[in-house]
Design a protein around this motif. Structure first.
Motif, PDB file in Angstrom:
ATOM      1  N   ARG A   1      22.484  11.460  31.256  1.00 56.18           N
ATOM      2  CA  ARG A   1      22.021  11.484  29.872  1.00 56.18           C
ATOM      3  C   ARG A   1      21.383  10.155  29.471  1.00 56.18           C
ATOM      4  N   LEU A   2      21.953   9.040  29.907  1.00 55.16           N
ATOM      5  CA  LEU A   2      21.376   7.735  29.591  1.00 55.16           C
ATOM      6  C   LEU A   2      20.031   7.556  30.298  1.00 55.16           C
ATOM      7  N   TYR A   3      19.961   7.935  31.546  1.00 54.08           N
ATOM      8  CA  TYR A   3      18.710   7.871  32.308  1.00 54.08           C
ATOM      9  C   TYR A   3      17.622   8.669  31.588  1.00 54.08           C
ATOM     10  N   ASN A   4      17.966   9.869  31.165  1.00 56.69           N
ATOM     11  CA  ASN A   4      16.986  10.709  30.474  1.00 56.69           C
ATOM     12  C   ASN A   4      16.657  10.191  29.083  1.00 56.69           C
ATOM     13  N   TYR A   5      17.535   9.425  28.468  1.00 53.06           N
ATOM     14  CA  TYR A   5      17.212   8.783  27.201  1.00 53.06           C
ATOM     15  C   TYR A   5      16.045   7.817  27.394  1.00 53.06           C
ATOM     16  N   PHE A   6      16.085   7.049  28.459  1.00 48.26           N
ATOM     17  CA  PHE A   6      14.995   6.107  28.712  1.00 48.26           C
ATOM     18  C   PHE A   6      13.686   6.841  29.025  1.00 48.26           C
ATOM     19  N   LEU A   7      13.767   7.943  29.766  1.00 44.22           N
ATOM     20  CA  LEU A   7      12.564   8.740  30.021  1.00 44.22           C
ATOM     21  C   LEU A   7      12.026   9.323  28.712  1.00 44.22           C
ATOM     22  N   PHE A   8      12.933   9.742  27.840  1.00 40.80           N
ATOM     23  CA  PHE A   8      12.556  10.266  26.528  1.00 40.80           C
ATOM     24  C   PHE A   8      11.800   9.207  25.723  1.00 40.80           C
ATOM     25  N   ILE A   9      12.301   7.988  25.696  1.00 41.90           N
ATOM     26  CA  ILE A   9      11.646   6.890  24.972  1.00 41.90           C
ATOM     27  C   ILE A   9      10.239   6.669  25.528  1.00 41.90           C
ATOM     28  N   GLU A  10      10.118   6.694  26.846  1.00 39.70           N
ATOM     29  CA  GLU A  10       8.812   6.483  27.460  1.00 39.70           C
ATOM     30  C   GLU A  10       7.831   7.592  27.086  1.00 39.70           C
ATOM     31  N   LYS A  11       8.282   8.830  27.134  1.00 40.56           N
ATOM     32  CA  LYS A  11       7.380   9.950  26.845  1.00 40.56           C
ATOM     33  C   LYS A  11       7.096  10.106  25.355  1.00 40.56           C
ATOM     34  N   ARG A  12       8.111   9.993  24.526  1.00 39.33           N
ATOM     35  CA  ARG A  12       7.936  10.230  23.094  1.00 39.33           C
ATOM     36  C   ARG A  12       7.178   9.105  22.399  1.00 39.33           C
ATOM     37  N   TYR A  13       7.476   7.872  22.772  1.00 38.93           N
ATOM     38  CA  TYR A  13       6.897   6.732  22.076  1.00 38.93           C
ATOM     39  C   TYR A  13       5.847   5.985  22.901  1.00 38.93           C
ATOM     40  N   GLY A  14       5.633   6.399  24.139  1.00 36.11           N
ATOM     41  CA  GLY A  14       4.628   5.760  24.977  1.00 36.11           C
ATOM     42  C   GLY A  14       4.989   4.340  25.380  1.00 36.11           C
ATOM     43  N   ILE A  15       6.264   4.031  25.377  1.00 41.42           N
ATOM     44  CA  ILE A  15       6.734   2.693  25.736  1.00 41.42           C
ATOM     45  C   ILE A  15       7.166   2.693  27.200  1.00 41.42           C
ATOM     46  N   VAL A  16       6.572   1.845  27.987  1.00 34.79           N
ATOM     47  CA  VAL A  16       6.950   1.722  29.391  1.00 34.79           C
ATOM     48  C   VAL A  16       7.954   0.578  29.496  1.00 34.79           C
ATOM     49  N   LEU A  17       9.193   0.943  29.736  1.00 34.99           N
ATOM     50  CA  LEU A  17      10.235  -0.081  29.892  1.00 34.99           C
ATOM     51  C   LEU A  17      10.170  -0.703  31.284  1.00 34.99           C
ATOM     52  N   ILE A  18      10.013   0.154  32.285  1.00 38.76           N
ATOM     53  CA  ILE A  18       9.912  -0.302  33.670  1.00 38.76           C
ATOM     54  C   ILE A  18       8.733   0.419  34.302  1.00 38.76           C
ATOM     55  N   ASN A  19       7.818  -0.350  34.861  1.00 36.07           N
ATOM     56  CA  ASN A  19       6.678   0.254  35.528  1.00 36.07           C
ATOM     57  C   ASN A  19       7.139   0.822  36.873  1.00 36.07           C
ATOM     58  N   ARG A  20       7.149   2.143  36.945  1.00 36.36           N
ATOM     59  CA  ARG A  20       7.626   2.816  38.153  1.00 36.36           C
ATOM     60  C   ARG A  20       6.471   3.288  39.038  1.00 36.36           C
ATOM     61  N   GLY A  21       5.279   2.790  38.757  1.00 36.93           N
ATOM     62  CA  GLY A  21       4.126   3.165  39.567  1.00 36.93           C
ATOM     63  C   GLY A  21       3.548   4.520  39.208  1.00 36.93           C
ATOM     64  N   ARG A  22       3.969   5.063  38.073  1.00 38.06           N
ATOM     65  CA  ARG A  22       3.458   6.353  37.629  1.00 38.06           C
ATOM     66  C   ARG A  22       2.422   6.126  36.542  1.00 38.06           C
ATOM     67  N   THR A  23       1.497   7.033  36.450  1.00 40.55           N
ATOM     68  CA  THR A  23       0.543   6.967  35.354  1.00 40.55           C
ATOM     69  C   THR A  23       1.052   7.852  34.233  1.00 40.55           C
ATOM     70  N   PRO A  24       0.878   7.408  32.995  1.00 40.69           N
ATOM     71  CA  PRO A  24       1.391   8.179  31.853  1.00 40.69           C
ATOM     72  C   PRO A  24       0.663   9.480  31.621  1.00 40.69           C
TER      73      PRO A  24
END
Length: 137
Positions: free
Chosen positions: A114-137
């Protein structure tokens, strides 16, 4: 942005925890509450109404990855989140709350998922990249 308060409580229920007074929500927040010394209950409280819907929309089941996988990413995400939290002049007040996540603590897979998916949620919903994982948005 104003958000409605939404509380998610998870973890194994072995004892009672005290509640926390919550104020106005201007940015998403996540709390990881540590238990009392004799307890094994952990809570992840997410205050964003879109999080639960996002979590339900994830294609991977909770055990798609190992608990160690989720924990490894959570350590990195929490470190970055807390760094941004501690430097409000640079990053603004979006990172309003500090997340208390102990890398040496044995959290169960549900909390880590759930915590892991919270960070993914922040990245997708707000467009904030916390950690660059080599993926394109």
């Amino acid at each position: 942005m104003r958000f409605l308060s939404f509380i998610i409580i998870l973890g194994l229920i072995y004892s009672c925890n005290t509640t926390k007074k919550l104020g106005d929500d201007k940015s998403p927040k996540a709390y990881l509450e540590h238990p009392a010394e004799d307890s094994t209950v952990y809570e992840l409280i997410v205050l964003d109404p879109g999080y639960e819907t996002f979590l339900l929309s994830q294609a991977q089941p909770i055990n798609f990855y190992s608990n160690n996988y989720y924990q490894t990413w959570n350590v990195r995400y929490v470190a970055e989140w807390n760094l941004r939290h501690s430097d409000a002049l640079r990053y603004g007040d979006f990172y309003e709350t500090r997340i208390n996540y102990d890398a040496l603590e044995d959290y169960d897979i549900e909390l880590n998922y759930r915590l892991y998916n919270y960070f993914l949620f922040i990245e997708k919903r707000y467009g904030i990249v916390l950690i660059n994982r080599g993926r394109t948005p």
